[in-house]
Design an enzyme around this catalytic site. Structure first.
Site, PDB file in Angstrom:
ATOM      1  N   ARG A 143       0.851  -1.471  -0.072  1.00  0.00           N
ATOM      2  CA  ARG A 143       0.209  -0.103   0.144  1.00  0.00           C
ATOM      3  C   ARG A 143       0.870   0.975   0.155  1.00  0.00           C
ATOM      4  NH1 ARG A 143      -3.717   0.157   5.072  1.00  0.00           N
ATOM      5  NH2 ARG A 143      -4.428  -1.510   4.116  1.00  0.00           N
ATOM      6  N   ASP A 152      -3.468  -8.777   3.002  1.00  0.00           N
ATOM      7  CA  ASP A 152      -4.806  -9.090   3.620  1.00  0.00           C
ATOM      8  C   ASP A 152      -5.432 -10.123   2.489  1.00  0.00           C
ATOM      9  OD1 ASP A 152      -4.307  -7.086   5.313  1.00  0.00           O
ATOM     10  OD2 ASP A 152      -5.196  -5.812   4.465  1.00  0.00           O
ATOM     11  N   GLU A 203      -6.972  -9.321  13.547  1.00  0.00           N
ATOM     12  CA  GLU A 203      -7.493  -9.096  12.193  1.00  0.00           C
ATOM     13  C   GLU A 203      -7.110 -10.465  11.708  1.00  0.00           C
ATOM     14  OE1 GLU A 203      -5.182  -6.182  10.169  1.00  0.00           O
ATOM     15  OE2 GLU A 203      -6.500  -4.570  11.089  1.00  0.00           O
ATOM     16  N   HIS A 257      -4.905 -10.492   8.247  1.00  0.00           N
ATOM     17  CA  HIS A 257      -3.849  -9.813   8.175  1.00  0.00           C
ATOM     18  C   HIS A 257      -2.671 -10.489   8.338  1.00  0.00           C
ATOM     19  CE1 HIS A 257      -1.359  -5.875   8.466  1.00  0.00           C
ATOM     20  NE2 HIS A 257      -0.795  -6.693   9.163  1.00  0.00           N
ATOM     21  N   HIS A 260       1.876  -1.970   5.571  1.00  0.00           N
ATOM     22  CA  HIS A 260       1.462  -2.455   4.114  1.00  0.00           C
ATOM     23  C   HIS A 260       2.589  -1.919   3.342  1.00  0.00           C
ATOM     24  CE1 HIS A 260      -1.975  -5.104   3.936  1.00  0.00           C
ATOM     25  NE2 HIS A 260      -2.301  -4.423   5.123  1.00  0.00           N
TER      26      HIS A 260
END
Length: 613
Positions: free
Chosen positions: A106, A158, A216, A219, A151
């Site tokens: 990301r 994910d 999460e 993740h 990320h």
């Protein structure tokens, strides 16, 4: 127990937006964000059992809009993380499961977008789906949003699981990016199946070095991270895939220091076409200038200069520019005669392939290797990159469907160069008789299979550009149907059309094109269909166009598959055609290939010349 989980939820970091998930303090200086100082060696995650559904490239996410920096639906990861994820996918495929990724690398610009979104007034458009029990105004205080994301280091992904046979996602208890205590991996959901699915994902990922962020279930971060101290801001796009610069890549023919000592002052036969170049000079002229004794040229489909249409006549003759004799090896005469080889010291093969089994240059290579083995002539292969070499997909050819458009038990998209395939033909003993071909391969210098390689010269008249080459695996199968692939236009293999279609808004009329398509399908008729010229430039093999068009023409199956026997030869099996007629969907059909694809990846390993990352 509930109070404990609520307290933990205060540091939940959905999608690795928080400090708790970054392994770094949130107030780390922005100078740590890497733009030009360090070039990340990111590769794309692509496999037949890995779905890429990047949520931040779409509106289906927490912010309700595409995030800055997401320019394509592509999952980028550090090479080490991608390789480990592929091993996870291979392992899960044995259980009939696939992976669907929601986010990978990301860029910092996307993280900044989240920060702006969190500071904006609440509009409730995504609240019900992503944070029903939280307040947007509390995002920073609660730790859901931060100025850094793990990320951005390129090793975090994910993901979830789905069934290969049905394409249905496994129940994980909550959705992706659900900001709630129930998203924690070990939260006591009271749903045994969802808990088991979470643990199955965790076990599979952990086995290959991925560490779960406990709050999460989706993740995971690969450890050790290749870039633990770098936060990158390159866009999520195919252009960001790490590749060797084109000026450092040298095709086999562009390395004369490796082969001239072998062939100088020798009598040589050439298997070449318009792609056979050393820079801007044709290999014929280059070798003659270097005092290599070129005796004759062997012509394959499309001829020496590439001006013969698919299936068109390639005859014996004289090459005008050089005056050398041409021996045709197409149109039913695929093997050189003993007389044409008798006076040769070497046969040189330098042809650009496109990495699709039914592209017939590799079939010609097989016949040439057989002739060289039978008559004791060494073969020198000048290797070139495969423009579809970054993945493997499609059905494996079955023996009973062997033909000139498919001679080897390899997938429709095999991911190998001609040099690698030549080694495999020898090593797997696919030649007849006891002799092997005396083979020498000049590898491409600086090449990796993950490279997005654009061809400097079109490989054949109807593959005029890089997009047509990437679409060719998917569209080539239409040659056995009533649907036009754009032959007879300026955009072959970049359009689909049929006289009876009423769904597509694109209209075109095939006409004869000298040297490319003298008699195109539906010549002179107005066709309606799809213009694919804006398709993803890194498109991969897809069944969706074929499945859709099998219904769109309104024809009965026996009419739609107008050349059923040829379709089966292209597919390498009749199972694909029968599955389409039976109404199976893409996931069901793909599931039938997985075992064969995994076996092929293992089988080809000894013959690979280039890194796969």
């Amino acid at each position: 127990m509930n109070r404990l989980w609520k307290r933990v939820a205060a540091i939940v970091a959905v999608g690795c937006l928080t400090a708790a998930c970054q392994d770094k303090p949130v107030d780390a200086p922005q100078s740590g964000i890497e733009k030009a100082q360090t070039v990340p060696q990111f590769v794309s995650v692509d496999a037949s059992n890995i779905k890429v559904a990047m949520r931040y490239f779409t509106k289906d996410n927490l912010a309700g809009e595409p995030l800055d920096g997401y320019q394509a639906n592509v999952c980028l990861l550090a090479a080490e993380a991608e390789a480990a994820l592929q091993k996870v996918a291979d392992s899960l495929a044995r259980e009939g499961l696939g992976i669907e990724v929601f986010d990978c690398y990301r860029p910092q610009s996307a993280v900044n977008h989240f920060v702006r979104w969190a500071a904006a007034p609440e509009d409730h458009s995504t609240k019900a789906d992503f944070y029903p029990r939280e307040e947007k105004s509390q995002m920073f205080e609660r730790g859901y949003i931060a100025e850094r994301s793990g990320h951005s280091r390129g090793s975090t992904v994910d993901l979830t699981l789905y069934r290969l046979d049905s394409g249905k996602a496994l129940d994980m208890g909550t959705g992706f990016d659900f900001m709630d205590e129930r998203s924690a991996t070990e939260y006591p959901l009271g749903d045994a199946e969802a808990m088991a699915n979470r643990f199955k994902l965790r076990d599979a990922m952990s086995a290959e070095g991925f560490v779960n962020y406990s709050q999460e279930w989706w993740h995971y971060t690969f450890k050790p991270e290749p870039y633990p101290d770098h936060y990158f801001d390159v866009p999520v796009d195919h252009a960001s895939i790490w590749q060797v610069q084109s000026d450092s890549l040298r095709n086999g023919a562009e390395q004369p220091e490796l082969y001239l000592p072998l062939v100088k002052d020798q009598r040589v036969g050439l298997v070449v076409n318009q792609t056979s170049r050393v820079g801007n000079t044709h290999l014929i002229d280059f070798l003659r200038d270097k005092n290599v004794g070129v005796e004759r040229i062997f012509a394959l489909e499309h001829g020496v200069r590439g001006n013969v249409e698919n299936g068109g006549k390639v005859g014996d003759g004289i090459d005008g520019p050089s005056g050398l004799p041409i021996v045709s090896l197409y149109g039913g005469k695929y093997t050189p005669t003993p007389e044409s080889l008798a006076d040769l010291d070497w046969l040189i093969f330098d042809i650009q392939d496109v990495g699709v089994r039914f592209y017939t240059y590799i079939s010609s290579l097989h016949y040439l290797m057989q002739a060289c083995a039978d008559h004791g002539v060494p073969l020198l292969v000048m290797d070139r990159p495969n423009p579809n070499g970054d993945y493997v997909d499609g059905p494996i050819l079955e023996d009973e469907f062997q033909s000139f458009v498919g001679m080897h038990p390899i997938p429709l998209v095999h991911g190998m160069t001609v040099g690698e395939l030549a080694q495999m033909i020898n090593g797997e003993e696919w030649l007849e008789g006891e002799n092997q071909c005396a083979l020498t391969v000049i590898p491409v210098a600086g090449y990796r299979k993950s490279m997005a390689y654009g061809l400097p010269v079109k490989p054949s008249p109807n593959l005029p550009n890089d997009l047509s080459i990437r679409l060719y695996p998917s569209l080539g199968l239409f040659e056995g149907t009533t649907v036009s692939v754009g032959r007879g236009t300026e955009f072959p293999f970049q359009a689909l059309g049929h006289p009876a279609d009423r769904e597509g808004g694109f209209v075109f009329t095939p006409q004869p094109v000298p040297g490319a398509s003298e008699n195109p399908k539906h010549k002179g008729l107005e066709l309606h269909g799809d213009d694919l010229r804006s398709a993803d430039p890194q498109s991969r093999f897809s069944l969706e166009p074929l499945l859709s068009w099998s219904q769109r023409t309104g024809e009965a199956p026996q009419d739609f598959f107008s050349r059923a026997a040829f379709f089966d030869k292209l597919a390498g099996t009749d199972a694909l055609r029968k599955a389409i007629i039976a109404g199976q969907d893409a996931n069901q059909i793909r599931a039938s290939w997985q075992e064969g694809l995994m076996a092929f990846r293992t089988q080809r390993q000894p013959y690979l010349l280039y890194p796969e990352d």
